[in-house]
Design an enzyme around this catalytic site. Structure first.
Site, PDB file in Angstrom:
ATOM      1  CD  GLU A 143      -9.112  -1.441  10.290  1.00 11.91           C
ATOM      2  OE1 GLU A 143      -9.531  -0.270  10.234  1.00 11.91           O
ATOM      3  OE2 GLU A 143      -8.865  -2.129   9.288  1.00 11.91           O
TER       4      GLU A 143
ATOM      5  NE  ARG B  90      -3.539   3.527  12.985  1.00 15.81           N
ATOM      6  CZ  ARG B  90      -4.748   3.036  12.919  1.00 15.81           C
ATOM      7  NH1 ARG B  90      -5.063   1.945  13.562  1.00 15.81           N
ATOM      8  NH2 ARG B  90      -5.667   3.642  12.213  1.00 15.81           N
ATOM      9  CG  HIS B  91      -0.886   3.098   8.009  1.00 17.16           C
ATOM     10  ND1 HIS B  91      -1.372   3.972   8.947  1.00 17.16           N
ATOM     11  CD2 HIS B  91      -1.954   2.468   7.460  1.00 17.16           C
ATOM     12  CE1 HIS B  91      -2.699   3.873   8.974  1.00 17.16           C
ATOM     13  NE2 HIS B  91      -3.076   2.973   8.087  1.00 17.16           N
TER      14      HIS B  91
ATOM     15  CD  GLU C  57      -1.579   2.945   3.947  1.00 21.67           C
ATOM     16  OE1 GLU C  57      -2.149   4.067   3.978  1.00 21.67           O
ATOM     17  OE2 GLU C  57      -2.191   1.855   4.043  1.00 21.67           O
TER      18      GLU C  57
ATOM     19  NE  ARG D 206      -3.845  -2.306   1.409  1.00 20.13           N
ATOM     20  CZ  ARG D 206      -4.860  -2.549   2.214  1.00 20.13           C
ATOM     21  NH1 ARG D 206      -5.337  -1.580   2.972  1.00 20.13           N
ATOM     22  NH2 ARG D 206      -5.420  -3.733   2.255  1.00 20.13           N
TER      23      ARG D 206
ATOM     24  CB  SER E 201     -11.533  -4.613   7.481  1.00 17.26           C
ATOM     25  OG  SER E 201     -11.257  -3.400   8.125  1.00 17.26           O
TER      26      SER E 201
ATOM     27  NE  ARG F 228      -2.152  -1.311  11.675  1.00 16.68           N
ATOM     28  CZ  ARG F 228      -3.209  -0.794  11.035  1.00 16.68           C
ATOM     29  NH1 ARG F 228      -4.420  -0.882  11.549  1.00 16.68           N
ATOM     30  NH2 ARG F 228      -3.049  -0.202   9.876  1.00 16.68           N
TER      31      ARG F 228
HETATM   32  P1  ATP Z   1      -6.339   1.410   8.372  1.00 23.05           P
HETATM   33  O1  ATP Z   1      -7.694   2.054   8.442  1.00 23.05           O
HETATM   34  O2  ATP Z   1      -5.809   1.014   9.702  1.00 23.05           O
HETATM   35  O3  ATP Z   1      -5.379   2.166   7.528  1.00 23.05           O
HETATM   36  P2  ATP Z   1      -7.486  -0.187   6.341  1.00 23.05           P
HETATM   37  O4  ATP Z   1      -8.901  -0.221   6.799  1.00 23.05           O
HETATM   38  O5  ATP Z   1      -7.093   0.730   5.255  1.00 23.05           O
HETATM   39  O6  ATP Z   1      -6.535   0.027   7.609  1.00 23.05           O
HETATM   40  P3  ATP Z   1      -7.858  -2.843   5.326  1.00 23.05           P
HETATM   41  O7  ATP Z   1      -7.946  -2.633   3.858  1.00 23.05           O
HETATM   42  O8  ATP Z   1      -9.093  -3.035   6.102  1.00 23.05           O
HETATM   43  O9  ATP Z   1      -7.011  -1.648   5.951  1.00 23.05           O
HETATM   44  O10 ATP Z   1      -6.798  -4.019   5.576  1.00 23.05           O
HETATM   45  C1  ATP Z   1      -6.992  -5.077   6.505  1.00 23.05           C
HETATM   46  C2  ATP Z   1      -5.955  -5.035   7.609  1.00 23.05           C
HETATM   47  O11 ATP Z   1      -4.636  -4.978   7.064  1.00 23.05           O
HETATM   48  C3  ATP Z   1      -6.017  -3.812   8.502  1.00 23.05           C
HETATM   49  O12 ATP Z   1      -6.984  -3.998   9.507  1.00 23.05           O
HETATM   50  C4  ATP Z   1      -4.630  -3.749   9.061  1.00 23.05           C
HETATM   51  O13 ATP Z   1      -4.434  -4.666  10.117  1.00 23.05           O
HETATM   52  C5  ATP Z   1      -3.788  -4.212   7.901  1.00 23.05           C
HETATM   53  N1  ATP Z   1      -3.228  -3.075   7.156  1.00 23.05           N
HETATM   54  C6  ATP Z   1      -3.830  -2.338   6.219  1.00 23.05           C
HETATM   55  N2  ATP Z   1      -3.011  -1.410   5.717  1.00 23.05           N
HETATM   56  C7  ATP Z   1      -1.838  -1.566   6.364  1.00 23.05           C
HETATM   57  C8  ATP Z   1      -0.583  -0.920   6.291  1.00 23.05           C
HETATM   58  N3  ATP Z   1      -0.361   0.071   5.450  1.00 23.05           N
HETATM   59  N4  ATP Z   1       0.418  -1.334   7.094  1.00 23.05           N
HETATM   60  C9  ATP Z   1       0.207  -2.362   7.960  1.00 23.05           C
HETATM   61  N5  ATP Z   1      -0.945  -3.012   8.065  1.00 23.05           N
HETATM   62  C10 ATP Z   1      -1.971  -2.635   7.289  1.00 23.05           C
HETATM   63 MG    MG Z   2     -10.029  -1.770   7.427  1.00 17.07          MG
END
Ligand code: ATP
Ligand code: MG
Length: 431
Positions: free
Chosen positions: A354, A220-221, A214, A212, A357, A405
């Site tokens: 979180e 946490r990302h 980000e 991702r 999901s 995470r």
């Molecule tokens: P967040 O809101 O915390 O950025 P998200 O809702 O965008 O997460 P999801 O698409 O729901 O992320 O991804 C499922 C899971 O993958 C998340 O709950 C999280 O644990 C993990 N995750 C998502 N993006 C990242 C990231 N950039 N780095 C680490 N873990 C991630």
């Molecule tokens: Mg999510």
């Protein structure tokens, strides 16, 4: 090179000839006696060199710097004054790989090194048993996950990481030049694991990298994380998914307590096995609770409101809890709508963060296409995915959980980067 790891040596082995090998954690030369504190992956052992007994070997010691790799053969001696009541009197010692001085960082824990410095010299940082413990625990956690999934008749799959379309929105896609075509690094196995629901494999899971882009720099990302995903078919509702998930979490916590209790102790972490079932709270209920605290919550929870909700839930005795029935506009296209506003999706949170999901997916072709269009996506871009919904697709659901995470939150690590050997973020591509 060795007959024993340090931890396998005990005072009862007095008189035994053994071979050990590792890093010189510390060396002290005091007139007629010298000590090396030797470190291997299991712990430490003292090598004691009385000048009178080791002869020429004593002069060799001057060449030995901290962190040099050595091997030694010698006699075990029980000695109450030595650490763990045991030492080795070497008969021979080989300097295998000399360490330059000064070292790139102090990993003894005496000086609090910056995370930046630690990650730049990760090979050295990982010599700290506390840092290494994080990765032993991570390893055990994944073994626990695999055992649980196997016991529940899931098969492990691997889906492509070079893909033509994203599943989680365009903003965080990493483009890749793929011969003459445009491609991306996979954000999640979502589309593929759903396609597999139209096959004989009605329970699949994957543990693999997810990418991702980000843009924000948070604790946490990551740009590259390890995603644990599962998908299961023939479900009655998303309750089937949540129920499996909470059992999985309990099973993993039990697995950790059984297999890595020493490592958890070293980090001062006490993992209480969570009670089943986990608390479920709807998004609207959560929003009401937060609004009573004068927090302004929109259609989704941001980091701050997640944290505040974590505090409210902690007061009620819940570490793990599900937030259910999110508003469909803020959830991905593949989620099933429940009414005009809500959808069958949930988050699993732990102490205000979180972890995962998930939800029930839309398996009805027409509804899925309608939802795609509503989110301004072009169904043509998803042909390979949509095709699988035209010839018999059972109701299904699943979830995605970030492994780093999860490790971060369980071990109370301040930064998610501490749960990855070589983290990738906006500013870090090396090492
Ligand atoms: P967040 O809101 O915390 O950025 P998200 O809702 O965008 O997460 P999801 O698409 O729901 O992320 O991804 C499922 C899971 O993958 C998340 O709950 C999280 O644990 C993990 N995750 C998502 N993006 C990242 C990231 N950039 N780095 C680490 N873990 C991630
Ligand atoms: Mg999510």
């Amino acid at each position: 090179m060795r007959t024993h790891y340090s931890a396998q040596l005990e005072p009862t082995m007095d008189g035994k000839l053994v071979k050990v090998a590792g890093w010189v954690n510390d060396i002290r030369i005091l007139g007629k006696i010298a000590f090396i504190n030797l470190r291997d992956r299991e712990g430490y052992i003292q090598l004691t060199f009385p000048k009178s007994k080791v002869g020429e070997l004593f002069d060799e010691l001057k060449k030995v710097t901290k962190e040099t790799v050595v091997s030694a053969e010698g006699i075990v001696k029980a000695n109450k004054e030595a650490p763990r009541g045991i030492e080795i009197i070497p008969q021979s010692m080989k300097i295998i790989s000399k360490a330059k001085a000064p070292l790139p960082m102090d990993f003894s824990g005496k000086i609090n090194s910056e995370l930046e410095t630690r990650l730049n010299a990760r090979f050295m940082d990982l010599r700290n048993p506390r840092v290494a413990a994080v990765f032993s625990i991570r390893d055990s956690l994944l073994t626990g996950v695999r055992e649980f999934m196997d016991d529940n008749d899931f098969i492990e799959v691997h889906t492509p990481k070079i893909v033509a379309t994203g599943a989680e929105g365009g903003a965080t896609l990493f483009p890749v030049k793929y011969f003459n075509e445009k491609a991306y690094l996979s954000q999640s196995p979502q589309l593929f694991k759903q396609v597999l629901m139209a096959t004989n494999f009605d329970r699949v899971y994957e543990i693999g990298p997810a990418f991702r882009a980000e843009k924000s720099d948070t604790t946490r990302h990551l740009s590259e994380f390890t995603s644990f995903d599962f998908e299961m078919a023939f479900i009655d509702s998303m309750e089937d998914v949540m129920s499996l998930m909470e059992q999985m979490i309990v099973s993993v916590v039990e697995h950790l307590n059984k297999n890595v209790s020493d490592e958890l102790d070293l980090l001062g972490i006490l993992l209480d096995p969570p009670k089943l079932p986990f608390k479920r709270i709807t998004f609207d209920e959560a929003r009401n609770l937060l609004e009573r605290k004068s927090m302004d919550v929109g259609e989704d929870l941001d980091t701050e409101s997640e944290k505040a909700l974590g505090e409210i839930m902690a007061k009620r005795g819940y570490d793990f809890y599900f937030i259910t029935e999110f508003h469909s506009d803020v959830r991905p296209f593949y989620i099933m709508e429940r009414d005009d506003v809500h959808c069958h999706s949930f988050d699993l949170d732990y102490r205000g963060s979180e972890l995962s999901s998930g939800g029930q997916r839309e398996h009805r072709y027409e509804h899925l296409v309608r939802r795609m269009k509503k989110q301004n996506l072009n169904p043509k871009d998803f042909e390979f995915y949509l095709n699988a919904f035209k010839y018999g697709m059972p109701p299904h659901g699943g979830m995605g959980l970030g492994v780093e995470r999860f490790v971060q939150k369980l071990l109370n690590l301040p930064n998610v980067r501490e749960a990855v050997l070589f983290p990738r973020d906006r500013y870090r591509l090396v090492p």
